[in-house]
Design a protein around this motif. Structure first.
Motif, PDB file in Angstrom:
ATOM      1  N   LEU A 534       7.753  44.082  -3.230  1.00 25.73           N
ATOM      2  CA  LEU A 534       7.652  42.887  -4.224  1.00 25.73           C
ATOM      3  C   LEU A 534       6.283  43.273  -4.979  1.00 25.73           C
ATOM      4  CD1 LEU A 534       8.827  40.443  -5.937  1.00 25.73           C
ATOM      5  CD2 LEU A 534       7.561  39.009  -4.384  1.00 25.73           C
ATOM      6  N   GLU A 535       5.266  43.935  -4.364  1.00 27.63           N
ATOM      7  CA  GLU A 535       3.740  43.890  -4.826  1.00 27.63           C
ATOM      8  C   GLU A 535       4.160  45.036  -6.146  1.00 27.63           C
ATOM      9  OE1 GLU A 535       0.580  43.156  -5.982  1.00 27.63           O
ATOM     10  OE2 GLU A 535       0.905  42.542  -3.837  1.00 27.63           O
ATOM     11  N   ARG A 536       4.803  45.709  -6.217  1.00 26.97           N
ATOM     12  CA  ARG A 536       5.105  46.727  -7.195  1.00 26.97           C
ATOM     13  C   ARG A 536       5.797  46.159  -8.392  1.00 26.97           C
ATOM     14  NH1 ARG A 536       5.735  49.564  -2.517  1.00 26.97           N
ATOM     15  NH2 ARG A 536       4.357  51.309  -2.332  1.00 26.97           N
ATOM     16  N   ALA A 537       6.337  44.906  -8.347  1.00 24.43           N
ATOM     17  CA  ALA A 537       6.942  44.172  -9.503  1.00 24.43           C
ATOM     18  C   ALA A 537       6.027  43.111 -10.107  1.00 24.43           C
ATOM     19  CB  ALA A 537       8.120  43.441  -9.078  1.00 24.43           C
ATOM     20  N   ARG A 538       4.699  43.267  -9.402  1.00 20.07           N
ATOM     21  CA  ARG A 538       3.703  42.260  -9.944  1.00 20.07           C
ATOM     22  C   ARG A 538       3.416  42.875 -11.478  1.00 20.07           C
ATOM     23  NH1 ARG A 538      -0.774  39.161  -7.420  1.00 20.07           N
ATOM     24  NH2 ARG A 538      -0.026  39.930  -5.368  1.00 20.07           N
ATOM     25  N   VAL A 539       3.265  41.638 -12.361  1.00 19.11           N
ATOM     26  CA  VAL A 539       2.848  42.003 -13.785  1.00 19.11           C
ATOM     27  C   VAL A 539       1.336  41.891 -13.935  1.00 19.11           C
ATOM     28  CG1 VAL A 539       3.023  41.216 -16.283  1.00 19.11           C
ATOM     29  CG2 VAL A 539       4.943  41.011 -14.525  1.00 19.11           C
ATOM     30  N   GLY A 540       0.697  43.165 -13.870  1.00 15.45           N
ATOM     31  CA  GLY A 540      -0.501  43.165 -14.036  1.00 15.45           C
ATOM     32  C   GLY A 540      -1.250  42.609 -12.876  1.00 15.45           C
ATOM     33  N   ASP A 541      -2.299  41.963 -13.169  1.00 14.26           N
ATOM     34  CA  ASP A 541      -2.951  40.938 -12.008  1.00 14.26           C
ATOM     35  C   ASP A 541      -2.387  39.599 -12.039  1.00 14.26           C
ATOM     36  OD1 ASP A 541      -4.606  43.301 -11.484  1.00 14.26           O
ATOM     37  OD2 ASP A 541      -6.140  42.815 -13.037  1.00 14.26           O
ATOM     38  N   THR A 542      -1.559  39.292 -12.456  1.00 15.25           N
ATOM     39  CA  THR A 542      -0.858  38.080 -12.446  1.00 15.25           C
ATOM     40  C   THR A 542      -0.228  37.897 -11.244  1.00 15.25           C
ATOM     41  OG1 THR A 542       1.082  38.459 -13.428  1.00 15.25           O
ATOM     42  CG2 THR A 542      -0.753  38.256 -15.048  1.00 15.25           C
ATOM     43  N   ARG A 543       0.604  36.442 -11.016  1.00 20.97           N
ATOM     44  CA  ARG A 543       1.381  36.575  -9.972  1.00 20.97           C
ATOM     45  C   ARG A 543       2.864  36.233 -10.347  1.00 20.97           C
ATOM     46  NH1 ARG A 543       0.094  31.554  -5.417  1.00 20.97           N
ATOM     47  NH2 ARG A 543       0.991  32.557  -3.715  1.00 20.97           N
ATOM     48  N   THR A 544       3.170  36.827 -11.500  1.00 27.78           N
ATOM     49  CA  THR A 544       4.370  36.810 -12.016  1.00 27.78           C
ATOM     50  C   THR A 544       5.358  38.001 -11.773  1.00 27.78           C
ATOM     51  OG1 THR A 544       3.936  37.411 -14.248  1.00 27.78           O
ATOM     52  CG2 THR A 544       3.858  35.331 -13.832  1.00 27.78           C
ATOM     53  N   VAL A 545       6.512  37.998 -11.642  1.00 27.18           N
ATOM     54  CA  VAL A 545       7.389  39.095 -11.358  1.00 27.18           C
ATOM     55  C   VAL A 545       8.654  38.891 -12.336  1.00 27.18           C
ATOM     56  CG1 VAL A 545       6.649  39.578  -9.174  1.00 27.18           C
ATOM     57  CG2 VAL A 545       8.599  38.134  -9.586  1.00 27.18           C
ATOM     58  N   PRO A 546       9.086  40.160 -12.669  1.00 27.91           N
ATOM     59  CA  PRO A 546      10.436  39.977 -13.806  1.00 27.91           C
ATOM     60  C   PRO A 546      11.596  39.877 -13.079  1.00 27.91           C
ATOM     61  CG  PRO A 546       9.508  42.287 -13.590  1.00 27.91           C
ATOM     62  CD  PRO A 546       8.806  41.546 -12.527  1.00 27.91           C
ATOM     63  N   VAL A 547      12.596  39.039 -13.406  1.00 26.71           N
ATOM     64  CA  VAL A 547      13.691  38.955 -12.926  1.00 26.71           C
ATOM     65  C   VAL A 547      14.834  39.267 -14.168  1.00 26.71           C
ATOM     66  CG1 VAL A 547      15.681  37.417 -12.019  1.00 26.71           C
ATOM     67  CG2 VAL A 547      13.245  36.864 -11.840  1.00 26.71           C
ATOM     68  N   GLU A 548      15.915  40.259 -13.641  1.00 25.30           N
ATOM     69  CA  GLU A 548      16.679  40.802 -14.567  1.00 25.30           C
ATOM     70  C   GLU A 548      18.080  40.473 -14.440  1.00 25.30           C
ATOM     71  OE1 GLU A 548      14.333  44.961 -16.057  1.00 25.30           O
ATOM     72  OE2 GLU A 548      15.377  44.699 -14.032  1.00 25.30           O
ATOM     73  N   LEU A 549      18.901  40.169 -15.468  1.00 25.60           N
ATOM     74  CA  LEU A 549      20.432  40.204 -15.326  1.00 25.60           C
ATOM     75  C   LEU A 549      21.086  41.437 -15.685  1.00 25.60           C
ATOM     76  CD1 LEU A 549      22.802  37.240 -16.339  1.00 25.60           C
ATOM     77  CD2 LEU A 549      23.128  39.444 -16.999  1.00 25.60           C
ATOM     78  N   VAL A 550      21.780  41.819 -14.628  1.00 27.82           N
ATOM     79  CA  VAL A 550      22.316  43.405 -14.937  1.00 27.82           C
ATOM     80  C   VAL A 550      23.737  42.981 -15.359  1.00 27.82           C
ATOM     81  CG1 VAL A 550      22.692  45.632 -13.747  1.00 27.82           C
ATOM     82  CG2 VAL A 550      20.673  44.163 -13.377  1.00 27.82           C
ATOM     83  N   LEU A 551      24.187  43.904 -16.603  1.00 29.42           N
ATOM     84  CA  LEU A 551      25.551  43.813 -16.902  1.00 29.42           C
ATOM     85  C   LEU A 551      26.229  45.175 -16.981  1.00 29.42           C
ATOM     86  CD1 LEU A 551      28.042  42.310 -18.118  1.00 29.42           C
ATOM     87  CD2 LEU A 551      27.049  42.517 -20.455  1.00 29.42           C
ATOM     88  N   ASN A 552      26.889  45.896 -16.048  1.00 27.71           N
ATOM     89  CA  ASN A 552      27.603  46.916 -16.142  1.00 27.71           C
ATOM     90  C   ASN A 552      26.389  48.133 -15.863  1.00 27.71           C
ATOM     91  OD1 ASN A 552      30.264  46.145 -16.490  1.00 27.71           O
ATOM     92  ND2 ASN A 552      30.126  46.043 -18.634  1.00 27.71           N
ATOM     93  N   GLY A 553      25.482  47.774 -15.292  1.00 25.80           N
ATOM     94  CA  GLY A 553      24.342  48.751 -14.774  1.00 25.80           C
ATOM     95  C   GLY A 553      23.029  48.681 -15.778  1.00 25.80           C
ATOM     96  N   VAL A 554      23.299  47.832 -16.955  1.00 25.02           N
ATOM     97  CA  VAL A 554      22.101  47.657 -17.678  1.00 25.02           C
ATOM     98  C   VAL A 554      21.444  46.379 -17.867  1.00 25.02           C
ATOM     99  CG1 VAL A 554      21.429  47.991 -20.359  1.00 25.02           C
ATOM    100  CG2 VAL A 554      23.194  49.505 -19.145  1.00 25.02           C
ATOM    101  N   ALA A 555      20.241  46.312 -17.820  1.00 26.32           N
ATOM    102  CA  ALA A 555      19.534  44.971 -17.676  1.00 26.32           C
ATOM    103  C   ALA A 555      19.514  44.581 -19.224  1.00 26.32           C
ATOM    104  CB  ALA A 555      17.984  45.136 -17.468  1.00 26.32           C
ATOM    105  N   VAL A 556      20.292  43.274 -19.363  1.00 23.68           N
ATOM    106  CA  VAL A 556      20.377  42.716 -20.534  1.00 23.68           C
ATOM    107  C   VAL A 556      19.486  41.666 -21.039  1.00 23.68           C
ATOM    108  CG1 VAL A 556      22.867  43.667 -20.913  1.00 23.68           C
ATOM    109  CG2 VAL A 556      22.637  41.492 -20.097  1.00 23.68           C
ATOM    110  N   VAL A 557      18.962  41.000 -20.041  1.00 22.51           N
ATOM    111  CA  VAL A 557      18.156  39.722 -20.055  1.00 22.51           C
ATOM    112  C   VAL A 557      17.108  39.951 -18.972  1.00 22.51           C
ATOM    113  CG1 VAL A 557      18.038  37.244 -20.156  1.00 22.51           C
ATOM    114  CG2 VAL A 557      20.098  38.262 -20.628  1.00 22.51           C
ATOM    115  N   ARG A 558      15.802  39.519 -19.506  1.00 25.08           N
ATOM    116  CA  ARG A 558      14.597  39.897 -18.576  1.00 25.08           C
ATOM    117  C   ARG A 558      13.861  38.691 -18.881  1.00 25.08           C
ATOM    118  NH1 ARG A 558      11.101  44.176 -16.580  1.00 25.08           N
ATOM    119  NH2 ARG A 558       8.864  43.361 -16.966  1.00 25.08           N
ATOM    120  N   TRP A 559      13.222  37.964 -17.940  1.00 24.47           N
ATOM    121  CA  TRP A 559      12.431  36.997 -17.887  1.00 24.47           C
ATOM    122  C   TRP A 559      11.477  36.921 -16.605  1.00 24.47           C
ATOM    123  CZ3 TRP A 559      17.179  36.455 -15.978  1.00 24.47           C
ATOM    124  CH2 TRP A 559      17.750  35.714 -14.949  1.00 24.47           C
TER     125      TRP A 559
END
Length: 658
Positions: A534-559
């Motif tokens: 999970l450390e590799r998903a860290r956004v910069g020096d923040t404590r946030t990480v991205p979640v993605e919704l995958v549709l047919n292999g492609v990330a179509v929503v990210r937050w």
């Protein structure tokens, strides 16, 4: 201490005697050390070597350090190495080659560890003890199972002991990634008897009905020693599984130590007591502590099965067989008798009701891009899930395992198979202690079940839930609970017409407040050098990480979410124009199994390019692997490969979109 080599090396081995019959010699010795020197001398007038010596007994002891210098002979001797010739010369000469020393061996004593769950229950945890000079206890060079020389930590249950001298110590305790590491600084004084450690759990998947398993761990081979025993026993493996908070560990017998480890196969799940192996050897080494049962021992189970690795078919990928009733392939006596390609083995496993698939799926399948899915055909030059692209369309493979190396290498085949409608599963594994030495559960799989997997049929209950219900895999530092489409967590959905569907889930993750300090030169930043963390998903020096919704292999929503252990509710709508599959992921940390939504009764045929890629990959696989298949089996293999190619072409023609 019987020999010590570089403990930072994956190939490090303690040079213990080759049989348990050497116990009397060990018992009568207070010290025997071997210092690994560099290949050559520097040429300086004086060279220094710092040696740490550990004695089983306290008090004043005398010893000698024997020295010899090897000269390269001209011409070179092929029969004996320079070191062997130098040692022989030294033994024949009257000249003294040893220096005598007097050692003051400081006394130590057993310190009890009262390690407990947050609710006070006793348990097993991974305990790392370092003194003020950074040395680990017990000494890694002195360890015997269940304490492994390739770990810094040891696994201890509530009430068990570690022998320590007086002084300052840093103690860290953790029980897998569902817990935050707890650090305790302790001054071991003359009156110190025990150290209290209360674990810090940040997430409880089992409390929500999700039970963890590692489908790929070993009791022999790789970093396990082959002497004084051929690997370790179930009593050691269960201690390691319990210490990582796993509910299930699949111990796979494979090439190294195969004939010895086969004795532990029973066709049932077991939960043995975590006893010490070979008490005589333990006592001779000064290990006199007594294992203790805990309140949660029953939660962890082992199941012995088979990985087809080091077998004639291994070039086609290493097969995992989960849930065998018979571990011996029909008509074989030796490993060399097994088939030279995998499809017959997969079908044999299915005939027993086993779940069959492939280990370390991404090995050799990296193509120089992080794109998912990508359409570069790999060379199939290693031991990833190669033949899965033949076995799946023939109904002979259920899953592949990963969460070990780069996601693009692991997930690409999976995404393409899903895109043409196959229901292949993806599992997280460790391949302990081969790909990862850290412990079981570096990669893990969580399966939702109505009750804990217990008893002789624990594995069967877990794999049944894996096939039919919600599950996810990853590194255990992030979790996706109750992933559902239109309120249904089932793997299959049907709707009459295109339109929006509602996706819901609960997502939770935990990272420390800030990134870790840079690693020492030459050492990996995290436990997984190139893989999932999970450390590799860290956004910069923040404590946030991205979640993605995958549709047919492609990330179509990210937050983004804050990885502070707080649960985040997901609720969003996504429009579907055709039959599709949907999943959630945080890369490289967690990925759900997909949910398939079929619209108007049409099967999922999401990508012509995926079908064509699979077809072309079968051709590339045949080119790479057919030469390793026995002549007597090659005709049947060619027919199977052709059938797989035809299946992909048929599905390509059914696809509605590129």
């Amino acid at each position: 201490m019987f020999g010590l080599v570089d403990q930072q090396s994956h190939a490090a081995r303690t040079v213990l005697p080759d049989a348990l019959t050497s116990v009397p010699r060990i018992r009568d010795s207070w010290l025997q050390a071997k210092v690994a020197a560099p290949d050559g001398l520097s040429g300086l007038e004086v060279e220094y070597k710092v040696v740490s010596l550990y004695s089983r007994e306290a008090g004043s002891r005398s010893g000698a350090l024997w020295l010899c210098v090897a000269e390269e002979p001209i011409p070179e001797r092929l029969s004996r190495t320079p070191e062997q010739r130098a040692a022989g010369k030294a033994m024949l000469e009257p000249r003294e080659y040893a220096a005598s020393f007097q050692f003051d061996c400081v006394a130590s004593r057993d310190i009890r560890f009262d390690v407990r769950e947050p609710d006070g229950r006793s348990c097993v945890a991974a305990i790392t003890v370092r003194d003020d000079q950074g040395r680990s206890y017990p000494s890694t060079g002195m360890r015997l199972a269940p304490d492994m020389f390739f770990h810094e930590h040891v696994y201890r249950a509530t009430g068990e002991v570690i022998r320590l001298p007086l002084g300052q110590f840093e103690i860290t305790a953790v029980r897998g990634p569902e817990y935050r590491p707890v650090r305790v600084d302790v001054d071991i004084a003359a009156d110190t008897e025990a150290v209290d450690v209360r674990l810090d759990r940040w997430v409880d998947p089992a409390g929500r009905g999700y039970y963890s398993g590692d489908p790929h761990i070993h009791a022999g081979g790789c970093s396990h020693y082959n002497v004084p025993t051929e690997g370790v026993t179930p009593e050691t493996m269960i201690r390691h599984v319990r210490g990582e908070g796993l509910w299930l560990g699949s111990v796979l017998t494979w090439g190294p130590c195969y004939y010895h480890q086969k004795q532990f196969f029973s066709g049932e799940s077991i939960s043995p007591p975590a006893l010490l192996e070979h008490p005589d050897m333990q006592q001779a080494q000064g290990m006199t502590w007594s294992p203790q049962p805990t309140d949660v021992d029953h939660q962890s189970m082992l199941r012995y099965d088979v990985e087809v690795s080091g077998f004639p078919s291994s070039h086609s990928g290493h097969v995992i067989l989960l849930g065998l009733s018979d571990q011996n392939y029909p008509g074989t006596t030796w490993i060399e008798d097994w088939p030279s390609w995998n499809l017959p083995i997969m079908r044999w496993g299915h005939s027993q009701g086993a779940l069959v698939g492939y280990a370390h799926c991404g090995l050799g399948l990296s193509v120089g891009t992080d794109e998912l899915p990508n359409h570069v055909v790999p060379a199939f030059q290693s031991i990833g899930s190669n033949e899965i692209i033949v076995d799946v369309p023939l109904g002979a493979a259920d899953f592949q395992c990963g969460a070990e190396i780069a996601p693009a290498a692991e997930l690409n085949i999976w995404y393409h198979l899903l895109n043409v409608g196959y229901r292949t599963l993806m599992l997280g594994e460790t391949d302990y202690p081969c790909i990862y030495d850290d412990g079981p559960g570096v990669g893990r799989t969580y399966v939702r079940l109505p009750e804990p997997p217990q008893g002789p049929r624990a594995l069967e209950a877990w794999t049944a839930g894996l096939q039919d219900g919600p599950s996810y895999f990853g590194d255990g530092r992030s979790h996706v609970f109750d992933f559902a489409v239109d309120g249904d967590v089932g793997r299959e959905r049907a709707t009459d017409t295109p339109g929006p569907v509602r996706v819901t889930a609960t997502v939770v993750a935990w990272l420390p407040d800030g990134p870790p300090p840079p690693p020492a030169q030459g050492r990996p930043a995290y436990s997984a050098p190139v893989g999932w963390h999970l450390e590799r998903a860290r956004v910069g020096d923040t404590r946030t990480v991205p979640v993605e919704l995958v549709l047919n292999g492609v990330a179509v929503v990210r937050w983004e979410i804050v990885a502070d252990g707080t649960e985040h509710e997901v609720a969003l709508e996504i429009g579907l124009e055709r039959s599709s599959w949907i999943a959630l992921r945080i890369l490289p940390s967690v990925h759900t199994q997909p949910i398939f939504v079929e619209i108007g009764g049409r099967p999922v045929r999401a990508s012509r390019r995926s079908a064509q890629w699979l077809h072309d990959s079968v051709d590339a696989l045949w080119k790479a692997k057919s030469g390793f298949i026995r002549d007597s089996e090659r005709t049947a293999a060619r027919e199977a490969y052709d059938a797989a190619r035809a299946a992909y072409l048929a599905r390509r023609d059914e696809c509605e979109d590129d």
